[in-house]
Design an enzyme around this catalytic site. Structure first.
Site, PDB file in Angstrom:
ATOM      1  N   CYS A   9       8.090   9.392  -5.325  1.00 50.33           N
ATOM      2  CA  CYS A   9       9.225   8.726  -5.950  1.00 50.33           C
ATOM      3  C   CYS A   9      10.489   9.567  -5.939  1.00 50.33           C
ATOM      4  CB  CYS A   9       8.861   8.313  -7.378  1.00 50.33           C
ATOM      5  SG  CYS A   9       7.692   6.936  -7.428  1.00 50.33           S
ATOM      6  N   LYS A  12      13.305   7.969  -3.834  1.00 50.73           N
ATOM      7  CA  LYS A  12      14.056   6.784  -4.265  1.00 50.73           C
ATOM      8  C   LYS A  12      15.559   7.007  -4.169  1.00 50.73           C
ATOM      9  CE  LYS A  12      11.177   4.303  -7.639  1.00 50.73           C
ATOM     10  NZ  LYS A  12      11.117   3.858  -9.043  1.00 50.73           N
ATOM     11  N   SER A  40      16.731  -4.377 -14.519  1.00 46.13           N
ATOM     12  CA  SER A  40      16.126  -3.169 -13.928  1.00 46.13           C
ATOM     13  C   SER A  40      14.703  -2.960 -14.426  1.00 46.13           C
ATOM     14  CB  SER A  40      16.975  -1.929 -14.246  1.00 46.13           C
ATOM     15  OG  SER A  40      18.279  -2.069 -13.753  1.00 46.13           O
ATOM     16  N   ASP A  41      13.975  -4.055 -14.576  1.00 44.58           N
ATOM     17  CA  ASP A  41      12.606  -3.951 -15.071  1.00 44.58           C
ATOM     18  C   ASP A  41      11.667  -3.510 -13.952  1.00 44.58           C
ATOM     19  OD1 ASP A  41      10.459  -4.170 -16.904  1.00 44.58           O
ATOM     20  OD2 ASP A  41      11.467  -5.856 -17.882  1.00 44.58           O
ATOM     21  N   ASP A  42      10.397  -3.305 -14.298  1.00 39.29           N
ATOM     22  CA  ASP A  42       9.442  -2.737 -13.365  1.00 39.29           C
ATOM     23  C   ASP A  42       8.993  -3.725 -12.293  1.00 39.29           C
ATOM     24  OD1 ASP A  42       9.099  -0.085 -14.631  1.00 39.29           O
ATOM     25  OD2 ASP A  42       8.365  -1.279 -16.307  1.00 39.29           O
ATOM     26  N   ASP A  59       6.059  -1.062  -3.815  1.00 42.05           N
ATOM     27  CA  ASP A  59       6.475   0.336  -3.847  1.00 42.05           C
ATOM     28  C   ASP A  59       5.908   1.054  -2.627  1.00 42.05           C
ATOM     29  OD1 ASP A  59       7.553   2.790  -4.897  1.00 42.05           O
ATOM     30  OD2 ASP A  59       7.256   1.973  -6.901  1.00 42.05           O
ATOM     31  N   GLY A 129      -1.220  -7.086   5.014  1.00 42.00           N
ATOM     32  CA  GLY A 129      -0.154  -6.097   5.026  1.00 42.00           C
ATOM     33  C   GLY A 129       0.749  -6.227   6.233  1.00 42.00           C
ATOM     34  N   HIS A 130       1.615  -5.244   6.416  1.00 39.97           N
ATOM     35  CA  HIS A 130       2.569  -5.238   7.521  1.00 39.97           C
ATOM     36  C   HIS A 130       2.817  -3.796   7.940  1.00 39.97           C
ATOM     37  CE1 HIS A 130       5.748  -6.747  10.102  1.00 39.97           C
ATOM     38  NE2 HIS A 130       6.553  -5.809   9.631  1.00 39.97           N
ATOM     39  N   SER A 131       2.918  -3.560   9.243  1.00 44.92           N
ATOM     40  CA  SER A 131       3.126  -2.206   9.763  1.00 44.92           C
ATOM     41  C   SER A 131       4.335  -2.168  10.686  1.00 44.92           C
ATOM     42  CB  SER A 131       1.881  -1.721  10.510  1.00 44.92           C
ATOM     43  OG  SER A 131       1.622  -2.553  11.635  1.00 44.92           O
TER      44      SER A 131
END
Length: 337
Positions: A9, A12, A40-42, A59, A129-131
């Site tokens: 993190c 960021k 700006s919540d999680d 994330d 997913g995606h790559s």
């Protein structure tokens, strides 16, 4: 002074830059969008029925450790934490991968296996997913959870006289920074890795039985800037520095100026909205601004419940502490004492 760049993190965008960009985005009007990006919540929360709302979050970040499997575990633990911070249950997750095609694909396999192990531990299902072929490795997940619309925890709904509880030790970002220049001890790294790979699941399960008013997880904006989001310009908060759970080695490394550029961005953003008592050392200040990866939950709870909540969490081997109090003596201010 050494400014160490790390993964996790710490990668960021700073809160000042991000808030400027988000302020220019259009606001979406939908009565079923219970939580959007404006606070700006999680995570976002969208109401599906009177009893079920969908929590969505994602994330991803570059590695902060050399072990691919552990990196995958950390990334997944961090990604699902937003679901717990909103009071929800993890249901599905999808991988987000940036990886160079000419690199050893066994490394990618280990990263994804580490992530899958934590999704399973969270009780969720990895569904796809995606790559992207990229020169630098990045990994994370998009996660979906569910919550009762009447039982959502938001980050900006604290109440006067609430006690603040923190459930994981601070200092992970500084330890990762020290490790990146070969200065972190094995003991400090093991403490940091244990914290970053511990799900906030049990914490979330315990706090549902108490009068919790607000909650967030402490990640890239550090303890102070996430706490500023909770204050929401209506209250002040007194922070008890001596009560804070901290990985002790982080204070030593901060004293040696092994700190992160992200921590300095957090300090600059907080500005005059935070004040430190004279006895609060430079190292302690840096720990409070330190970007955390897969940090603990910061909970604002009715003061009548705080002691019992902490005691139950500690019995469950959660390093929970009462670390502050909500006041309104001078609005929108954090006082560290």
């Amino acid at each position: 002074m050494i400014f160490c760049k790390s993964g996790g993190c710490s990668a960021k965008l700073g809160p000042k830059v991000l808030s400027k960009v988000l302020s220019k985005l259009p606001k979406f009007e939908d009565e079923n969008l219970l939580v959007g990006f404006d606070s700006s919540d999680d995570a976002s929360v969208y109401k599906l029925t009177d009893d079920i709302a969908m929590i969505q979050t994602l994330d991803f970040f570059p590695p902060m450790v050399n072990e691919p499997y552990i990196f995958g575990q950390i990334a997944a633990t961090n990604a699902v934490s937003d679901i717990y911070a909103m009071g929800g249950t993890v249901k599905t997750a999808q991988n987000i991968v940036c990886f160079p095609e000419n690199e050893d694909l066994n490394i990618l396999g280990q990263i994804m296996a580490g992530g899958a192990s934590k999704i399973m531990e969270a009780g969720g299902i990895l569904s796809g997913g995606h790559s992207v072929n990229d020169e630098s490795i990045k990994y994370g997940l998009a996660v979906t959870g569910i919550v009762n619309p009447q039982k959502i925890y938001q980050n900006n709904t604290i109440e006067l006289n609430d006690d603040l509880i923190l459930t994981k030790p601070l200092g992970v970002g500084i330890i990762m920074a020290a490790n990146s220049v070969g200065e972190a001890s094995d003991e400090a790294m093991q403490k940091a890795i244990k914290s970053m790979t511990t799900l906030n699941k049990k914490t979330a399960e315990i706090m549902t039985d108490y009068d919790v008013h607000a909650c967030t997880d402490v990640t890239g904006f550090g303890f102070i800037c996430h706490l500023l989001e909770m204050v929401a310009k209506d209250y002040s908060v007194d922070v008890y520095a001596k009560n804070l759970p901290i990985i002790k080695e982080a204070l030593t490394y901060a004293d040696n100026f092994l700190i992160t550029s992200a921590g300095q961005r957090n300090r600059n953003f907080a500005g005059e909205k935070v004040s430190f008592a004279d006895e609060i050392s430079f190292a302690m200040q840096e720990v409070l601004f330190d970007p955390q990866t897969s940090g603990g939950l910061l909970i604002s709870v009715n003061s009548k419940d705080s002691k019992s909540l902490v005691e139950e969490m500690q019995k469950a081997e959660i390093d929970a502490r009462i670390v502050g109090k909500v006041t309104n003596l001078n609005k929108y201010k954090i006082n560290v004492m």
